[in-house]
Write a protein that holds these residues in place. Structure first.
Motif, PDB file in Angstrom:
ATOM      1  N   SER A  70       0.848  -1.202   0.000  1.00  0.00           N
ATOM      2  CA  SER A  70       0.000   0.000   0.000  1.00  0.00           C
ATOM      3  C   SER A  70       0.877   1.244   0.000  1.00  0.00           C
ATOM      4  O   SER A  70       1.955   1.252   0.604  1.00  0.00           O
ATOM      5  N   ASN A  71       0.401   2.300  -0.647  1.00  0.00           N
ATOM      6  CA  ASN A  71       1.087   3.584  -0.585  1.00  0.00           C
ATOM      7  C   ASN A  71       1.109   4.073   0.868  1.00  0.00           C
ATOM      8  O   ASN A  71       0.299   3.657   1.691  1.00  0.00           O
ATOM      9  N   ARG A  72       2.046   4.969   1.151  1.00  0.00           N
ATOM     10  CA  ARG A  72       2.148   5.574   2.469  1.00  0.00           C
ATOM     11  C   ARG A  72       1.887   7.071   2.319  1.00  0.00           C
ATOM     12  O   ARG A  72       2.208   7.653   1.280  1.00  0.00           O
ATOM     13  N   ASP A  73       1.347   7.685   3.379  1.00  0.00           N
ATOM     14  CA  ASP A  73       1.267   9.138   3.356  1.00  0.00           C
ATOM     15  C   ASP A  73       1.788   9.740   4.647  1.00  0.00           C
ATOM     16  O   ASP A  73       1.878   9.069   5.675  1.00  0.00           O
ATOM     17  N   TYR A  74       2.188  10.991   4.533  1.00  0.00           N
ATOM     18  CA  TYR A  74       2.819  11.729   5.623  1.00  0.00           C
ATOM     19  C   TYR A  74       2.097  13.059   5.789  1.00  0.00           C
ATOM     20  O   TYR A  74       1.716  13.686   4.802  1.00  0.00           O
ATOM     21  N   VAL A  75       1.948  13.490   7.026  1.00  0.00           N
ATOM     22  CA  VAL A  75       1.472  14.830   7.319  1.00  0.00           C
ATOM     23  C   VAL A  75       2.525  15.412   8.254  1.00  0.00           C
ATOM     24  O   VAL A  75       2.790  14.852   9.324  1.00  0.00           O
ATOM     25  N   TYR A  76       3.174  16.498   7.811  1.00  0.00           N
ATOM     26  CA  TYR A  76       4.303  16.986   8.613  1.00  0.00           C
ATOM     27  C   TYR A  76       4.493  18.497   8.483  1.00  0.00           C
ATOM     28  O   TYR A  76       3.952  19.134   7.578  1.00  0.00           O
ATOM     29  N   ILE A  77       5.260  19.012   9.405  1.00  0.00           N
ATOM     30  CA  ILE A  77       5.653  20.417   9.357  1.00  0.00           C
ATOM     31  C   ILE A  77       7.152  20.446   9.074  1.00  0.00           C
ATOM     32  O   ILE A  77       7.878  19.507   9.393  1.00  0.00           O
ATOM     33  N   ARG A  78       7.602  21.526   8.464  1.00  0.00           N
ATOM     34  CA  ARG A  78       9.048  21.665   8.238  1.00  0.00           C
ATOM     35  C   ARG A  78       9.452  23.125   8.401  1.00  0.00           C
ATOM     36  O   ARG A  78       8.651  24.037   8.252  1.00  0.00           O
ATOM     37  N   GLU A  79      10.708  23.296   8.711  1.00  0.00           N
ATOM     38  CA  GLU A  79      11.240  24.620   8.976  1.00  0.00           C
ATOM     39  C   GLU A  79      12.621  24.704   8.342  1.00  0.00           C
ATOM     40  O   GLU A  79      13.377  23.738   8.369  1.00  0.00           O
ATOM     41  N   CYS A  80      12.936  25.856   7.777  1.00  0.00           N
ATOM     42  CA  CYS A  80      14.237  26.045   7.133  1.00  0.00           C
ATOM     43  C   CYS A  80      14.944  27.220   7.798  1.00  0.00           C
ATOM     44  O   CYS A  80      14.333  28.264   8.023  1.00  0.00           O
ATOM     45  N   ARG A  81      16.213  27.025   8.097  1.00  0.00           N
ATOM     46  CA  ARG A  81      17.007  28.109   8.701  1.00  0.00           C
ATOM     47  C   ARG A  81      18.379  28.183   8.065  1.00  0.00           C
ATOM     48  O   ARG A  81      18.949  27.169   7.686  1.00  0.00           O
ATOM     49  N   GLU A  82      18.899  29.392   8.001  1.00  0.00           N
ATOM     50  CA  GLU A  82      20.275  29.598   7.552  1.00  0.00           C
ATOM     51  C   GLU A  82      21.115  29.811   8.805  1.00  0.00           C
ATOM     52  O   GLU A  82      20.789  30.654   9.633  1.00  0.00           O
ATOM     53  N   VAL A  83      22.174  29.004   8.954  1.00  0.00           N
ATOM     54  CA  VAL A  83      22.989  29.054  10.164  1.00  0.00           C
ATOM     55  C   VAL A  83      24.415  29.412   9.796  1.00  0.00           C
ATOM     56  O   VAL A  83      24.926  28.975   8.754  1.00  0.00           O
ATOM     57  N   ASP A  84      25.063  30.203  10.630  1.00  0.00           N
ATOM     58  CA  ASP A  84      26.462  30.552  10.424  1.00  0.00           C
ATOM     59  C   ASP A  84      27.296  29.802  11.455  1.00  0.00           C
ATOM     60  O   ASP A  84      27.122  30.001  12.652  1.00  0.00           O
ATOM     61  N   VAL A  85      28.174  28.907  10.983  1.00  0.00           N
ATOM     62  CA  VAL A  85      29.036  28.157  11.887  1.00  0.00           C
ATOM     63  C   VAL A  85      30.484  28.508  11.556  1.00  0.00           C
ATOM     64  O   VAL A  85      31.017  28.068  10.534  1.00  0.00           O
ATOM     65  N   ASP A  86      31.087  29.349  12.400  1.00  0.00           N
ATOM     66  CA  ASP A  86      32.472  29.796  12.168  1.00  0.00           C
ATOM     67  C   ASP A  86      32.673  30.294  10.744  1.00  0.00           C
ATOM     68  O   ASP A  86      33.646  29.914  10.068  1.00  0.00           O
ATOM     69  N   GLY A  87      31.733  31.099  10.260  1.00  0.00           N
ATOM     70  CA  GLY A  87      31.875  31.669   8.919  1.00  0.00           C
ATOM     71  C   GLY A  87      31.386  30.758   7.802  1.00  0.00           C
ATOM     72  O   GLY A  87      31.356  31.157   6.642  1.00  0.00           O
ATOM     73  N   ARG A  88      31.023  29.533   8.140  1.00  0.00           N
ATOM     74  CA  ARG A  88      30.462  28.616   7.128  1.00  0.00           C
ATOM     75  C   ARG A  88      28.955  28.793   7.123  1.00  0.00           C
ATOM     76  O   ARG A  88      28.307  28.723   8.158  1.00  0.00           O
ATOM     77  N   LYS A  89      28.409  29.036   5.919  1.00  0.00           N
ATOM     78  CA  LYS A  89      26.963  29.188   5.794  1.00  0.00           C
ATOM     79  C   LYS A  89      26.347  27.815   5.557  1.00  0.00           C
ATOM     80  O   LYS A  89      26.683  27.130   4.595  1.00  0.00           O
ATOM     81  N   ILE A  90      25.455  27.395   6.470  1.00  0.00           N
ATOM     82  CA  ILE A  90      24.823  26.079   6.361  1.00  0.00           C
ATOM     83  C   ILE A  90      23.308  26.264   6.403  1.00  0.00           C
ATOM     84  O   ILE A  90      22.789  26.978   7.259  1.00  0.00           O
ATOM     85  N   TRP A  91      22.628  25.652   5.437  1.00  0.00           N
ATOM     86  CA  TRP A  91      21.167  25.679   5.430  1.00  0.00           C
ATOM     87  C   TRP A  91      20.667  24.401   6.083  1.00  0.00           C
ATOM     88  O   TRP A  91      21.115  23.309   5.735  1.00  0.00           O
ATOM     89  N   VAL A  92      19.750  24.555   7.025  1.00  0.00           N
ATOM     90  CA  VAL A  92      19.226  23.411   7.766  1.00  0.00           C
ATOM     91  C   VAL A  92      17.713  23.351   7.574  1.00  0.00           C
ATOM     92  O   VAL A  92      17.028  24.359   7.717  1.00  0.00           O
ATOM     93  N   VAL A  93      17.218  22.159   7.215  1.00  0.00           N
ATOM     94  CA  VAL A  93      15.783  21.946   7.092  1.00  0.00           C
ATOM     95  C   VAL A  93      15.397  20.829   8.064  1.00  0.00           C
ATOM     96  O   VAL A  93      15.987  19.755   8.037  1.00  0.00           O
ATOM     97  N   LEU A  94      14.425  21.107   8.916  1.00  0.00           N
ATOM     98  CA  LEU A  94      13.939  20.112   9.867  1.00  0.00           C
ATOM     99  C   LEU A  94      12.486  19.798   9.547  1.00  0.00           C
ATOM    100  O   LEU A  94      11.702  20.706   9.269  1.00  0.00           O
ATOM    101  N   ALA A  95      12.135  18.528   9.564  1.00  0.00           N
ATOM    102  CA  ALA A  95      10.751  18.118   9.292  1.00  0.00           C
ATOM    103  C   ALA A  95      10.346  17.072  10.323  1.00  0.00           C
ATOM    104  O   ALA A  95      11.154  16.261  10.743  1.00  0.00           O
TER     105      ALA A  95
END
Length: 174
Positions: A70-95
């Motif tokens: 059977s197919n599966r389905d998901y219901v979720y929230i997600r958030e995206c943030r831009e983070v600076d780690v010692d001058g490194r730009k990292i994009w983080v997405v959490l779901a």
């Protein structure tokens, strides 16, 4: 490539480290976040959309599973943030999965009630991106070991390849 970590539940967590050559991080992020575009390039998407319920943006995603499953389905929230780690730009997405009364389960489709994903994207120092993904879900029902093995050995690397192709065509389609 994915690394599998068995949970006490007997389910797997996936940790994926990958590189997407010639796909800058911001482009990767835009492609990943664009649900409408995802429907064009991800062959496993049956239905995918975002709706607002009680002021919160919620994503509904139905995934095609191979016959006879059977197919599966998901219901979720997600958030995206831009983070600076010692001058490194990292994009983080959490779901993470959520329970929304306005999104009831559908007959014939198994609702994945436990889903968590973290994605981090940063520059590889050249024209591409380094990608890290942590992924866990409980697909419910009986998932045959051949499908778990396929996902680990072929499905995840294929997804990264598809995503790379999607990045290359994205600029042309927008």
């Amino acid at each position: 490539f994915p690394i599998l970590f068995p949970q006490q539940s007997g389910l797997y967590e996936y940790k994926i480290f990958g590189a997407l050559a010639d796909c800058p991080p911001k482009l990767c992020l835009d492609v990943y976040m664009d649900l409408g575009y995802r429907k064009q390039w991800d062959q496993y998407v049956k239905e995918l959309y975002e709706k607002t319920y009680d002021g919160e943006k919620v994503i509904y995603w139905e995934v095609k599973y191979p016959f006879p499953l059977s197919n599966r389905d998901y219901v979720y929230i997600r958030e995206c943030r831009e983070v600076d780690v010692d001058g490194r730009k990292i994009w983080v997405v959490l779901a993470q999965s959520v329970s929304v009364p306005q999104c009831p389960e559908k007959p014939g489709i198994i609702r994945v009630k436990s889903y968590k994903q973290s994605l981090a994207i940063e520059s590889d120092g050249k024209t591409g991106s380094k990608v890290y993904m942590y992924y866990f879900d409980n697909p419910g029902g009986m998932i045959p070991s051949w499908l778990v093995n396929w996902a680990a050995k072929s499905g995840v690397p294929a997804f990264l390849k598809d995503m790379q192709k999607a990045c290359c065509s994205y600029s042309k389609s927008t």
